[in-house]
Write a protein that holds these residues in place. Structure first.
Motif, PDB file in Angstrom:
ATOM      1  N   UNK A   1       2.751   0.517  -3.913  1.00  0.00           N
ATOM      2  CA  UNK A   1       3.595   1.537  -4.169  1.00  0.00           C
ATOM      3  C   UNK A   1       5.071   1.062  -4.043  1.00  0.00           C
ATOM      4  N   UNK A   2       5.573   0.429  -3.222  1.00  0.00           N
ATOM      5  CA  UNK A   2       6.761  -0.142  -3.322  1.00  0.00           C
ATOM      6  C   UNK A   2       7.075  -1.360  -4.310  1.00  0.00           C
ATOM      7  N   UNK A   3       6.153  -1.904  -4.834  1.00  0.00           N
ATOM      8  CA  UNK A   3       6.191  -2.844  -5.890  1.00  0.00           C
ATOM      9  C   UNK A   3       6.456  -2.010  -7.018  1.00  0.00           C
ATOM     10  N   UNK A   4       5.509  -1.162  -7.366  1.00  0.00           N
ATOM     11  CA  UNK A   4       5.603  -0.210  -8.506  1.00  0.00           C
ATOM     12  C   UNK A   4       6.973   0.615  -8.704  1.00  0.00           C
ATOM     13  N   UNK A   5       7.415   1.043  -7.462  1.00  0.00           N
ATOM     14  CA  UNK A   5       8.631   1.684  -7.313  1.00  0.00           C
ATOM     15  C   UNK A   5       9.654   0.892  -7.583  1.00  0.00           C
ATOM     16  N   UNK A   6       9.885  -0.109  -7.087  1.00  0.00           N
ATOM     17  CA  UNK A   6      10.954  -1.178  -7.218  1.00  0.00           C
ATOM     18  C   UNK A   6      10.922  -1.683  -8.582  1.00  0.00           C
ATOM     19  N   UNK A   7       9.926  -1.768  -9.301  1.00  0.00           N
ATOM     20  CA  UNK A   7      10.002  -1.955 -10.548  1.00  0.00           C
ATOM     21  C   UNK A   7      10.416  -1.112 -11.686  1.00  0.00           C
ATOM     22  N   UNK A   8      10.092   0.158 -11.251  1.00  0.00           N
ATOM     23  CA  UNK A   8      10.755   1.310 -12.055  1.00  0.00           C
ATOM     24  C   UNK A   8      12.142   1.414 -11.956  1.00  0.00           C
ATOM     25  N   UNK A   9      12.615   1.370 -10.757  1.00  0.00           N
ATOM     26  CA  UNK A   9      14.101   1.368 -10.366  1.00  0.00           C
ATOM     27  C   UNK A   9      14.607   0.292 -11.181  1.00  0.00           C
ATOM     28  N   UNK A  10      14.192  -0.883 -11.081  1.00  0.00           N
ATOM     29  CA  UNK A  10      14.719  -1.983 -11.800  1.00  0.00           C
ATOM     30  C   UNK A  10      15.037  -1.821 -13.384  1.00  0.00           C
ATOM     31  N   UNK A  11      13.725  -1.451 -13.865  1.00  0.00           N
ATOM     32  CA  UNK A  11      13.688  -1.025 -15.258  1.00  0.00           C
ATOM     33  C   UNK A  11      14.876   0.054 -15.785  1.00  0.00           C
ATOM     34  N   UNK A  12      14.838   1.016 -14.790  1.00  0.00           N
ATOM     35  CA  UNK A  12      15.982   2.079 -14.957  1.00  0.00           C
ATOM     36  C   UNK A  12      17.393   1.494 -15.086  1.00  0.00           C
ATOM     37  N   UNK A  13      17.400   0.740 -14.147  1.00  0.00           N
ATOM     38  CA  UNK A  13      18.856  -0.006 -13.875  1.00  0.00           C
ATOM     39  C   UNK A  13      19.142  -0.841 -15.228  1.00  0.00           C
ATOM     40  N   UNK A  14      18.293  -1.445 -15.777  1.00  0.00           N
ATOM     41  CA  UNK A  14      18.324  -2.194 -16.897  1.00  0.00           C
ATOM     42  C   UNK A  14      18.686  -1.385 -18.230  1.00  0.00           C
ATOM     43  N   UNK A  15      17.808  -0.381 -18.325  1.00  0.00           N
ATOM     44  CA  UNK A  15      17.976   0.433 -19.337  1.00  0.00           C
ATOM     45  C   UNK A  15      19.321   1.269 -19.289  1.00  0.00           C
ATOM     46  N   UNK A  16      19.924   1.708 -18.087  1.00  0.00           N
ATOM     47  CA  UNK A  16      20.945   2.397 -17.914  1.00  0.00           C
ATOM     48  C   UNK A  16      22.293   1.355 -18.485  1.00  0.00           C
ATOM     49  N   UNK A  17      22.041   0.193 -18.164  1.00  0.00           N
ATOM     50  CA  UNK A  17      23.124  -0.736 -18.686  1.00  0.00           C
ATOM     51  C   UNK A  17      23.225  -0.717 -20.166  1.00  0.00           C
ATOM     52  N   UNK A  18      22.023  -0.928 -20.661  1.00  0.00           N
ATOM     53  CA  UNK A  18      21.855  -1.079 -22.239  1.00  0.00           C
ATOM     54  C   UNK A  18      22.339   0.209 -22.946  1.00  0.00           C
ATOM     55  N   UNK A  19      21.978   1.438 -22.284  1.00  0.00           N
ATOM     56  CA  UNK A  19      22.316   2.782 -22.993  1.00  0.00           C
ATOM     57  C   UNK A  19      23.980   3.047 -22.740  1.00  0.00           C
ATOM     58  N   UNK A  20      24.443   2.546 -21.507  1.00  0.00           N
ATOM     59  CA  UNK A  20      25.822   2.615 -21.321  1.00  0.00           C
ATOM     60  C   UNK A  20      26.123   3.894 -20.329  1.00  0.00           C
ATOM     61  N   UNK A  21      24.920   4.215 -19.855  1.00  0.00           N
ATOM     62  CA  UNK A  21      24.982   5.791 -19.008  1.00  0.00           C
ATOM     63  C   UNK A  21      23.950   5.742 -17.907  1.00  0.00           C
ATOM     64  N   UNK A  22      24.566   6.174 -16.825  1.00  0.00           N
ATOM     65  CA  UNK A  22      23.510   6.254 -15.549  1.00  0.00           C
ATOM     66  C   UNK A  22      23.670   7.567 -15.048  1.00  0.00           C
TER      67      UNK A  22
END
Length: 452
Positions: free
Chosen positions: A166-187
């Motif tokens: 659960x922690x591994x999957x959740x950390x991966x989702x938060x990491x992917x969200x963070x990378x996507x937020x930088x790419x899109x320029x909005x968080x």
């Protein structure tokens, strides 16, 4: 001959214990992830929700545990750490309570000098802000409860594995969200970023995010490196492929955060983990891992190089603040200024050159604990963690047990990062730290068995 800890079989426990352990482990892991999504728990709402969840689950588990003698035997093995942390909580409570008149003059905090003039010594305390101290006591007690819940849940077969997944999957989702937020320029979660172009995920601070990613990567690595027979890592399984992908995303987000202390803490923790487990990796898997690591380093190199080039020890205010904190420690080395009161009790020590900023953290968890609790109180915390870490490390050395090695690696990350930043104090990070430490300690419990 080495031995590994055999998890407690379900039939060894009453039905209420089996249900409560499985549910509590899942709820705690999900609750920590929820607090991480809510700005790392660094807002009153996120921390309050997590604390309420922990208190509820803990109460249920305490009632259920009364029927399981096997758990009472396990708790006795951790009597020394329990006594040490109990002493810390007791000392913090003493700091927040009114002092007897004979002690008020010698140990009362200077913040109460005005009250002394009006009422004598009545109501004088060691803590500069008793309300903040009681809140800190509550949160430390909640983290101790998380450790205990993870310890109980982790001794049951399959529950520790589920919590790590659960922690591994959740950390991966938060990491992917963070990378996507930088790419899109909005968080949408954090709003306008404090560090444009830098990955922070759902956290408002890059260092706090990097520490959470470090712990998530270690949890993921533990799932990834769980061996099959003969100690070899599994190849070609869906779980292995998914874990490798999550680990790569998590590490990429960690490096792209630009946190110098975060990257250093992760590399040190990874070294400890690999040294204790000594995994046998096939040549093909080793090549894939090396290629993935190289890609992460190449992608994050511009961010890290920029951060390293920006560092100037002569202009960094943190060094000046550390000197002022040491002055505060020197003023009250034994009794401290009050647990959880750094923001209020440090304000009188601020120099004119840095008084324009509000220092709610010491930017060093180690120094902040000494400042607040005094040297003896901080040593009690360090000793309690050291006892747990040594127990897990000794077991991991002899058994090469991946979950047991997770504790010493987590402690290394917290000690290194916490020496130069406040990242381990962010609620979601502290809670995850306590959970991983409890699971690691649980791996050393149970009935010994010979390795396959």
């Amino acid at each position: 001959m080495t031995h590994a800890a055999k998890p407690i079989a379900a039939e060894q426990l009453p039905v209420i214990n089996r249900l409560s352990q499985g549910a509590s482990g899942t709820l705690i892991a999900l609750g920590i992830l929820a607090s991480a999504v809510l700005w790392g728990g660094n807002r009153p709402m996120g921390a309050a929700i997590l604390s309420l969840l922990v208190l509820t689950v803990f109460s249920v588990q305490v009632i259920a545990a009364q029927r399981a003698a096997i758990h009472r035997a396990q708790d006795s093995r951790l009597l020394l750490p329990a006594l040490l942390f109990g002493a810390v909580l007791s000392w913090a409570a003493i700091q927040a309570l009114p002092l007897p008149a004979p002690l008020a003059e010698s140990f009362g905090h200077p913040a109460w000098n005005g009250l002394k003039d009006q009422t004598g010594h009545s109501g004088v305390r060691i803590s500069a802000e008793p309300g903040a101290t009681w809140r800190a006591i509550y949160w430390l007690a909640a983290c101790c409860a998380i450790f205990w819940l993870a310890l109980r849940a982790g001794t049951r077969a399959g529950v520790a594995d589920r919590m790590l997944l659960i922690i591994s999957a959740g950390s991966g989702l938060i990491a992917a969200y963070g990378i996507l937020a930088v790419v899109l320029g909005a968080n949408p979660v954090t709003g306008p970023p404090a560090y444009p172009g830098v990955v922070t995920g759902t956290f408002v601070n890059r260092n706090a995010f990097a520490f959470f990613m470090t712990l998530g990567a270690l949890a993921c690595l533990t799932c990834f490196s769980t061996p099959h027979k003969n100690g070899h890592l599994p190849r070609g399984s869906l779980r292995t492929t998914a874990a490798a992908a999550i680990l790569a995303i998590t590490c990429a987000a960690l490096f792209l955060s630009g946190s110098r202390a975060g990257v250093a803490a992760f590399l040190a923790a990874l070294s400890v983990y690999l040294l204790l487990t000594r995994p046998r990796i096939s040549s093909g898997l080793l090549r894939v891992s090396a290629a993935g690591a190289a890609a992460v380093v190449i992608l994050s190199a511009p961010v890290l190089i920029e951060r390293l080039s920006d560092f100037d020890p002569f202009t960094d205010q943190r060094a000046d603040v550390y000197g002022l904190i040491l002055s505060g420690i020197e003023a009250r080395p034994l009794v401290g200024h009050g647990f959880g009161t750094f923001q209020d009790s440090f304000r009188p020590y601020l120099a004119a050159s840095i008084s324009g900023a509000e220092w709610d953290y010491a930017h060093s968890t180690v120094l902040e604990l000494i400042f607040e609790l005094g040297i003896p109180g901080a040593l009690l915390i360090a000793l309690g963690l050291a006892v747990i870490g040594c127990r897990c490390a000794a077991f991991a050395v002899h058994s090469r047990h991946q979950v047991a090695a997770l504790g010493p690696a987590t402690l290394m990350a917290a000690a290194l990062h916490g020496s130069v930043d406040f990242a381990p104090q962010v609620p979601a990070n502290t809670a995850l730290f306590a959970m991983l430490l409890g699971l690691s300690c649980a791996a050393t419990m149970g009935t010994p068995r010979k390795p396959d």
